[in-house]
Design an enzyme around this catalytic site. Structure first.
Site, mmCIF file in Angstrom:
data_model
loop_
_atom_site.group_PDB
_atom_site.id
_atom_site.type_symbol
_atom_site.label_atom_id
_atom_site.label_comp_id
_atom_site.label_asym_id
_atom_site.label_seq_id
_atom_site.Cartn_x
_atom_site.Cartn_y
_atom_site.Cartn_z
ATOM 1 N N HIS A 98 0.815 -1.216 0.000
ATOM 2 C CA HIS A 98 0.000 0.000 0.000
ATOM 3 C C HIS A 98 0.854 1.275 0.000
ATOM 4 O O HIS A 98 0.361 2.342 -0.326
ATOM 5 C CB HIS A 98 -1.059 -0.017 1.109
ATOM 6 N N ASP A 130 1.174 -7.667 2.406
ATOM 7 C CA ASP A 130 1.270 -6.239 2.090
ATOM 8 C C ASP A 130 2.730 -5.798 1.910
ATOM 9 O O ASP A 130 3.289 -5.101 2.743
ATOM 10 C CB ASP A 130 0.600 -5.443 3.226
ATOM 11 N N SER A 179 3.979 2.284 8.393
ATOM 12 C CA SER A 179 3.789 1.251 7.385
ATOM 13 C C SER A 179 5.074 1.023 6.627
ATOM 14 O O SER A 179 5.749 1.977 6.236
ATOM 15 C CB SER A 179 2.683 1.643 6.418
HETATM 16 N N1 ARG Z 1 -4.732 0.666 7.535
HETATM 17 C C1 ARG Z 1 -3.425 0.612 6.997
HETATM 18 C C2 ARG Z 1 -2.751 2.018 7.080
HETATM 19 O O1 ARG Z 1 -3.271 2.896 7.698
HETATM 20 C C3 ARG Z 1 -3.391 0.046 5.616
HETATM 21 C C4 ARG Z 1 -4.047 0.852 4.563
HETATM 22 C C5 ARG Z 1 -3.978 0.320 3.173
HETATM 23 N N2 ARG Z 1 -5.004 -0.643 2.876
HETATM 24 C C6 ARG Z 1 -6.274 -0.346 2.444
HETATM 25 N N3 ARG Z 1 -7.117 -1.318 2.258
HETATM 26 N N4 ARG Z 1 -6.676 0.865 2.209
HETATM 27 O O2 ARG Z 1 -2.137 2.553 6.207
HETATM 28 N N1 ASP Z 2 -1.282 1.513 7.858
HETATM 29 C C1 ASP Z 2 -0.567 2.576 8.494
HETATM 30 C C2 ASP Z 2 0.462 3.224 7.595
HETATM 31 O O1 ASP Z 2 0.296 3.295 6.389
HETATM 32 C C3 ASP Z 2 0.014 2.105 9.789
HETATM 33 C C4 ASP Z 2 -0.930 2.322 10.914
HETATM 34 O O2 ASP Z 2 -1.663 3.317 10.900
HETATM 35 O O3 ASP Z 2 -0.907 1.508 11.843
HETATM 36 O O4 ASP Z 2 1.433 3.800 8.032
#
Ligand code: ARG
Ligand code: ASP
Length: 715
Positions: A83, A219, A645
């Protein structure tokens, strides 16, 4: 007796270590190092950060400003999340070559794909310069003068502190402006795309599983840093060569089990752990609900189009993921803050803070902080709500309005600047908008507009709402604007922007879309912006003094860490399951079996590539599986946030065991209140990454570059 004392100390450290915290890597010696060792760490603080010899920090750059990466080979290969590379992967994707859908692997270096505007930044050195920054500040009386002096000192030290010609100095403030550190950094700008699995692996579970445990997402994506012949940063050139890093991480294929020590190095973006209860309750009751409502409406529209049309799916994939990500996070955060009684816990903290102030005889200095907060947060409430609606509706989620706002800023430029500044900005805009319109679809945006302008009309605080938007007929307005405004296509916008400032302004002001944004922006900037800024400034000053007081009145063992600010941090803890609800316990490790359980053939989010199913059926896991099973993800008590991330998860010896990418649903409130019982970070297991590169993609060229440490029994 001594032995018992030691045990007791270890016990206290162990329990406290589950309380989170994001620590500054150059300041780990002392309490942190002792705590880390008591949790099982075998290396020393010096192995993590050392300004003079290579240390772990040299393997952990920031990835393109918002994520983290780690160097995993001596030829500059880096690993980050799928991502985090998503934008890049999307940019190189077309309906014919859909790397988002099918994945991409460079089987030789010549196949690696260059990128414009992609950079990674290493930290060379960190130095505490608080004393120098605060020089001459105490003598000044007004807050404005103090801030001006601090800014002056910051820019002087940024300019004049020693560094090499290809490096940069950056000063960052910690503890809300109570500590200042100087970072010497190095940014590499030739970063090439090396590989990524298909989204059915790299984004498996997509938005349904996002922020959720148990998780099964692979990921990750791979890039390579290129440098000039002297191994220094350089713009893209065919003559550049793979960067030779100061440090690259070895990868452990030994795996993890519950209670193992783990630490995460990375660049957490922003936390607000020391907000007063008044602020937290406003987030829970007013601000998060407003933002969630707007995004909910925008997402429903975009999703409808994306499911029907593959070209739109590619166009909107990255935008949609971005909007959906925080939409869901705010929902989880709001729930978590309520369920954990965060407001009540903050109130309790405030009560004891007030007692400490009294006891220390510091009423004159700190006695009114909490009542100041209460007044300011009450005063700012309506302005904050208006600001969030404006930001979410105008600047973030309606693309016509967001673009219109840039044109509005162009017109504003003329009130203060000359024709030349106008022309320069105009040229920049025209260039930049090309990329924007490539991923813009007017039919999608028209429907988004219709939904969001209706919300604006209903929910934007009445006292600030432009008269023309009272009781608006959203359907009529949107069809009028989208059939008449030139902002809906690149060619037409270029027509608007043709000519000298006078004719551009005239054309803009005749455009229906522009007229609307101008009314909205004018009224916001007159009625909301200045007052919000005024009260917010007071809050910032109060927060700084509050933080100073907390630091002053706390014990060293209170573990007060500075809020995240996109600088390199270390967080540590243990691999651990958790109990989200009554009678439910979540184990800390997921396996490929779980992917097969979630598999829905042909589904938008839960499809699985045939090759992966075959590997599962034949149990062809190579040296990466354990006891006939293939580990996929795991969780631990590391305190992470957005920006973490792609961060490396390291074992007790500093070897790579996983790649951080998310947090668990019940613990998403950790940016504001970290609860050791349920806050967990989610990592993809390094063995799964190796398995996908090796067995799924057959990219032996990549595997051969890595230093993999296998468990003794498998050698
Ligand atoms: N929640 C994670 C972060 O804040 C992963 C986000 C990417 N994945 C998604 N399905 N949007 O970045
Ligand atoms: N998914 C998040 C990021 O892209 C990490 C988090 O918020 O825990 O940095």
């Amino acid at each position: 007796m001594k032995y018992i004392k030691l045990l007791l100390l270890l016990f206290i450290l162990q329990t406290q270590a589950q309380q989170g915290g994001m620590w500054i890597p150059s300041l780990l010696k002392g309490m942190n190092e002792a705590e880390m060792k008591s949790l099982g760490m075998k290396i020393s603080a010096k192995d993590i950060y050392d300004a003079n010899t290579s240390s772990l920090k040299d393997a952990v750059p920031q990835f393109n400003g918002g994520c983290t990466a780690e160097v995993i080979s001596t030829k500059g290969l880096i690993l980050t999340n799928h991502h985090c590379g998503f934008d890049v992967i999307q940019n190189h994707s077309t309906v014919e070559h859909d790397y988002l859908r099918d994945g991409f692997w460079a089987y030789k270096m010549e196949d690696e794909i260059p990128n414009k505007d992609l950079e990674v930044t290493f930290i060379v050195k960190i130095e505490d310069i608080t004393i120098k920054i605060l020089e001459g500040v105490a003598a000044l009386t007004s807050e404005t003068e103090k801030q001006k002096k601090i800014q002056e000192n910051i820019s002087n030290l940024t300019k004049n502190s020693p560094k090499e010609s290809w490096q940069e100095n950056r000063v960052r403030n910690f503890y809300d402006g109570n500590q200042f550190l100087l970072f010497v950094i190095e940014s590499f700008k030739d970063v090439r795309f090396v590989g990524a699995p298909p989204s059915s692996i790299g984004k498996f579970g997509s938005d349904t599983d996002n922020w959720v445990w148990p998780r099964h997402t692979g990921d990750f994506s791979l890039f390579r840093i290129y440098a000039d012949k002297n191994n220094r940063p350089a713009a893209y050139s065919v003559d550049n060569v793979p960067y030779i890093p100061k440090k690259s991480l070895a990868i452990s294929a030994d795996g993890i089990k519950e209670n193992d020590f783990t630490m995460v190095l990375g660049y957490p973006g922003r936390t607000q752990e020391y907000l007063p209860s008044f602020a937290v309750s406003q987030i829970v009751e007013d601000l998060n609900p407003a933002k969630i409502e707007v995004r909910d409406a925008a997402l429903k529209v975009q999703d409808g189009f994306m499911r029907k049309d593959n070209a739109i799916k590619i166009q909107y994939a990255s935008k949609y993921a971005g909007i959906a990500n925080y939409w869901k996070k705010w929902i989880g955060e709001t729930k978590g803050l309520k369920k954990s009684n965060a407001v009540a816990i903050k109130q309790k903290f405030e009560k004891s803070f007030q007692e400490k102030v009294t006891k220390a005889g510091k009423q004159a200095e700190y006695g009114s902080l909490l009542s100041d907060f209460e007044k300011n947060y009450t005063d700012i409430k309506e302005y904050s709500i208006a600001r969030d609606y404006f930001t979410e509706i105008v600047l973030r989620n309606t693309e016509l309005l967001a673009t219109g706002y840039k044109l509005y800023q162009l017109e504003q430029l003329l009130t203060t600047k000359e024709e030349q500044a106008f022309t320069d900005r105009k040229t920049n805009l025209i260039n930049g908008l090309g990329d924007f319109y490539k991923d813009f679809n007017a039919s999608v945006d028209e429907k988004v507009f219709e939904q969001l302008i209706a919300i604006y009309s209903k929910k934007f605080p009445k006292q600030f709402l432009p008269a023309s938007l009272e009781n608006v007929n959203a359907a009529a307005l949107s069809s009028d604007i989208y059939s008449n405004s030139k902002i809906i296509s690149y060619d037409k916008v270029k027509e608007l922007l043709e000519g000298d400032s006078k004719s551009v302004i005239e054309k803009l002001n005749n455009d229906k879309g522009y007229q609307l944004i101008k009314v909205m922006a004018d009224s916001y900037l007159k009625n909301v912006g200045p007052k919000y800024d005024e009260i917010n400034l007071k809050n910032i000053a109060t927060q700084r003094t509050y933080m100073k007081a907390i630091l002053e009145l706390s014990l060293k063992s209170d573990r007060i860490f500075p809020d995240a600010n996109s600088t390199l941090r270390v967080t540590y803890g243990k691999v651990k399951g958790y109990k989200p609800n009554d009678a439910v316990y979540y184990e800390p490790i997921t396996y490929l079996d779980g992917i097969i359980e979630k598999y829905i053939p042909g589904d938008y989010e839960f499809d699985v590539p045939k090759k992966l199913i075959d590997l599962y059926n034949t149990k062809d896991y190579g040296l990466y599986g354990v006891k006939g099973k293939m580990p996929v993800c795991f969780i631990a008590t590391n305190h992470t946030t957005g920006g973490n991330s792609g961060s490396p998860a390291l074992d007790a010896n500093g070897n790579l065991i996983g790649l951080n990418f998310d947090r668990v649903w019940e613990g998403t409130m950790s940016d504001i209140y970290y609860s050791p019982e349920i806050c967990r970070n989610i990592m993809v297991d390094a063995r799964y990454v190796l398995f996908i590169i090796d067995k799924f993609a057959g990219a032996k060229n990549i595997i051969n570059e890595l230093k993999i440490i296998y468990p003794a029994i498998k050698k």
